[in-house]
Design a protein around this motif. Structure first.
Motif, PDB file in Angstrom:
ATOM      1  N   UNK A  52      74.029  10.682  13.460  1.00 22.00           N
ATOM      2  CA  UNK A  52      73.972  11.161  12.079  1.00 22.00           C
ATOM      3  C   UNK A  52      74.181  12.667  11.968  1.00 22.00           C
ATOM      4  N   UNK A  53      74.885  13.029  10.893  1.00 28.38           N
ATOM      5  CA  UNK A  53      75.047  14.430  10.517  1.00 28.38           C
ATOM      6  C   UNK A  53      73.891  14.726   9.555  1.00 28.38           C
ATOM      7  N   UNK A  54      72.780  15.139  10.120  1.00 27.50           N
ATOM      8  CA  UNK A  54      71.554  15.284   9.338  1.00 27.50           C
ATOM      9  C   UNK A  54      71.660  16.357   8.265  1.00 27.50           C
ATOM     10  N   UNK A  55      72.449  17.390   8.510  1.00 25.85           N
ATOM     11  CA  UNK A  55      72.635  18.428   7.493  1.00 25.85           C
ATOM     12  C   UNK A  55      73.365  17.873   6.265  1.00 25.85           C
ATOM     13  N   UNK A  56      74.055  16.739   6.436  1.00 29.54           N
ATOM     14  CA  UNK A  56      74.754  16.102   5.306  1.00 29.54           C
ATOM     15  C   UNK A  56      73.957  14.933   4.732  1.00 29.54           C
ATOM     16  N   UNK A  57      72.722  14.791   5.201  1.00 29.32           N
ATOM     17  CA  UNK A  57      71.805  13.761   4.700  1.00 29.32           C
ATOM     18  C   UNK A  57      72.328  12.334   4.911  1.00 29.32           C
ATOM     19  N   UNK A  58      73.059  12.102   6.014  1.00 31.22           N
ATOM     20  CA  UNK A  58      73.372  10.717   6.380  1.00 31.22           C
ATOM     21  C   UNK A  58      72.070  10.046   6.779  1.00 31.22           C
ATOM     22  N   UNK A  59      72.007   8.716   6.675  1.00 33.92           N
ATOM     23  CA  UNK A  59      70.836   8.009   7.172  1.00 33.92           C
ATOM     24  C   UNK A  59      70.662   8.435   8.633  1.00 33.92           C
ATOM     25  N   UNK A  60      69.490   8.961   8.955  1.00 39.39           N
ATOM     26  CA  UNK A  60      69.240   9.567  10.260  1.00 39.39           C
ATOM     27  C   UNK A  60      69.131   8.497  11.349  1.00 39.39           C
ATOM     28  N   UNK A  61      69.949   8.640  12.388  1.00 38.49           N
ATOM     29  CA  UNK A  61      69.956   7.673  13.493  1.00 38.49           C
ATOM     30  C   UNK A  61      69.269   8.210  14.753  1.00 38.49           C
ATOM     31  N   UNK A  62      68.622   9.349  14.683  1.00 46.73           N
ATOM     32  CA  UNK A  62      67.992   9.932  15.871  1.00 46.73           C
ATOM     33  C   UNK A  62      67.017   8.952  16.528  1.00 46.73           C
ATOM     34  N   UNK A  63      66.106   8.376  15.732  1.00 43.76           N
ATOM     35  CA  UNK A  63      65.115   7.438  16.270  1.00 43.76           C
ATOM     36  C   UNK A  63      65.790   6.178  16.808  1.00 43.76           C
ATOM     37  N   UNK A  64      66.838   5.734  16.155  1.00 45.77           N
ATOM     38  CA  UNK A  64      67.559   4.548  16.605  1.00 45.77           C
ATOM     39  C   UNK A  64      68.152   4.778  17.994  1.00 45.77           C
ATOM     40  N   UNK A  65      68.804   5.906  18.187  1.00 47.65           N
ATOM     41  CA  UNK A  65      69.409   6.202  19.487  1.00 47.65           C
ATOM     42  C   UNK A  65      68.321   6.225  20.564  1.00 47.65           C
ATOM     43  N   UNK A  66      67.201   6.873  20.263  1.00 45.55           N
ATOM     44  CA  UNK A  66      66.090   6.923  21.222  1.00 45.55           C
ATOM     45  C   UNK A  66      65.595   5.518  21.553  1.00 45.55           C
ATOM     46  N   UNK A  67      65.456   4.672  20.521  1.00 45.74           N
ATOM     47  CA  UNK A  67      64.950   3.318  20.727  1.00 45.74           C
ATOM     48  C   UNK A  67      65.915   2.476  21.566  1.00 45.74           C
ATOM     49  N   UNK A  68      67.199   2.599  21.305  1.00 49.28           N
ATOM     50  CA  UNK A  68      68.195   1.846  22.082  1.00 49.28           C
ATOM     51  C   UNK A  68      68.082   2.249  23.554  1.00 49.28           C
ATOM     52  N   UNK A  69      67.992   3.554  23.803  1.00 50.37           N
ATOM     53  CA  UNK A  69      67.905   4.043  25.176  1.00 50.37           C
ATOM     54  C   UNK A  69      66.615   3.572  25.856  1.00 50.37           C
ATOM     55  N   UNK A  70      65.481   3.658  25.152  1.00 53.09           N
ATOM     56  CA  UNK A  70      64.195   3.229  25.720  1.00 53.09           C
ATOM     57  C   UNK A  70      64.147   1.730  25.944  1.00 53.09           C
TER      58      UNK A  70
END
Length: 191
Positions: A55-73
């Motif tokens: 996600x491009x968080x500065x553009x207020x896209x739905x944030x995928x940071x937690x999703x990426x972390x969860x997929x990896x974990x």
């Protein structure tokens, strides 16, 4: 420019301007609800390889940071897009850590080193967008990168969108690819 193309551009500009007005707190809370709904679906839990946008968080896209972390974990394989602006295409790369990413010249996080993967290996694709409708139509950012990519894969196509930008109907053109699932902070829609 066709009438549908003009209507899409007008809606895109309106939605993106409105999305920038979402407070950081509201954006984070709604993004967390959307990602939680996604992670609770059977198709996500069964998937072995998940392709997701960063996600491009500065553009207020739905944030995928937690999703990426969860997929990896979770021991799943995470694949992210790499944009080739000259060719108008996406390449797909496996990453093993958030630290594998760096900002490209447009400020988008992409892998430092590409580990390519074939589109046939993907189980689920999480797709960015400006807006969507209840029939599974997606309003992207107007460059066609995802429409070209989605036409080449049978993976489940999932769009993440804030409820304010989920409409009964949006303008479409013949080359637009439909999504299988749309997830907002309020609902999961199987199109």
């Amino acid at each position: 420019m066709s009438t549908a193309s003009q209507r899409k551009q007008e809606l895109r500009e309106k939605v993106l301007a409105e999305r920038q007005q979402i407070s950081a707190r509201e954006w984070k809370k709604k993004s967390e609800l959307i990602i939680s709904s996604f992670m609770n679906t059977g198709f996500y839990q069964e998937a072995k390889t998940v392709h997701t946008y960063i996600s491009m968080n500065q553009r207020r896209e739905v944030c995928t940071d937690k999703l990426v972390e969860d997929i990896l974990k979770g021991g799943k394989r995470v694949v992210v897009p790499v944009t080739n602006f000259e060719k108008g295409t996406l390449t797909h790369s496996v990453i093993s850590s958030i630290s594998d990413l760096q900002k490209n010249k447009w400020g988008v996080d992409e892998p430092k080193h590409i580990t390519p993967i074939d589109e046939e290996a993907l189980d689920v694709i999480v797709i960015p967008m400006a807006a969507a409708d209840r029939a599974g139509n997606r309003l992207g950012y107007g460059k066609g990168f995802y429409d070209r990519f989605l036409g080449k894969t049978d993976a489940l196509k999932v769009g993440l969108v804030f409820d304010a930008f989920l409409f009964d109907e949006i303008p479409t053109e013949e080359f637009d690819k439909k999504l299988d699932v749309i997830i907002s902070e309020n609902e999961v829609i199987f199109a």
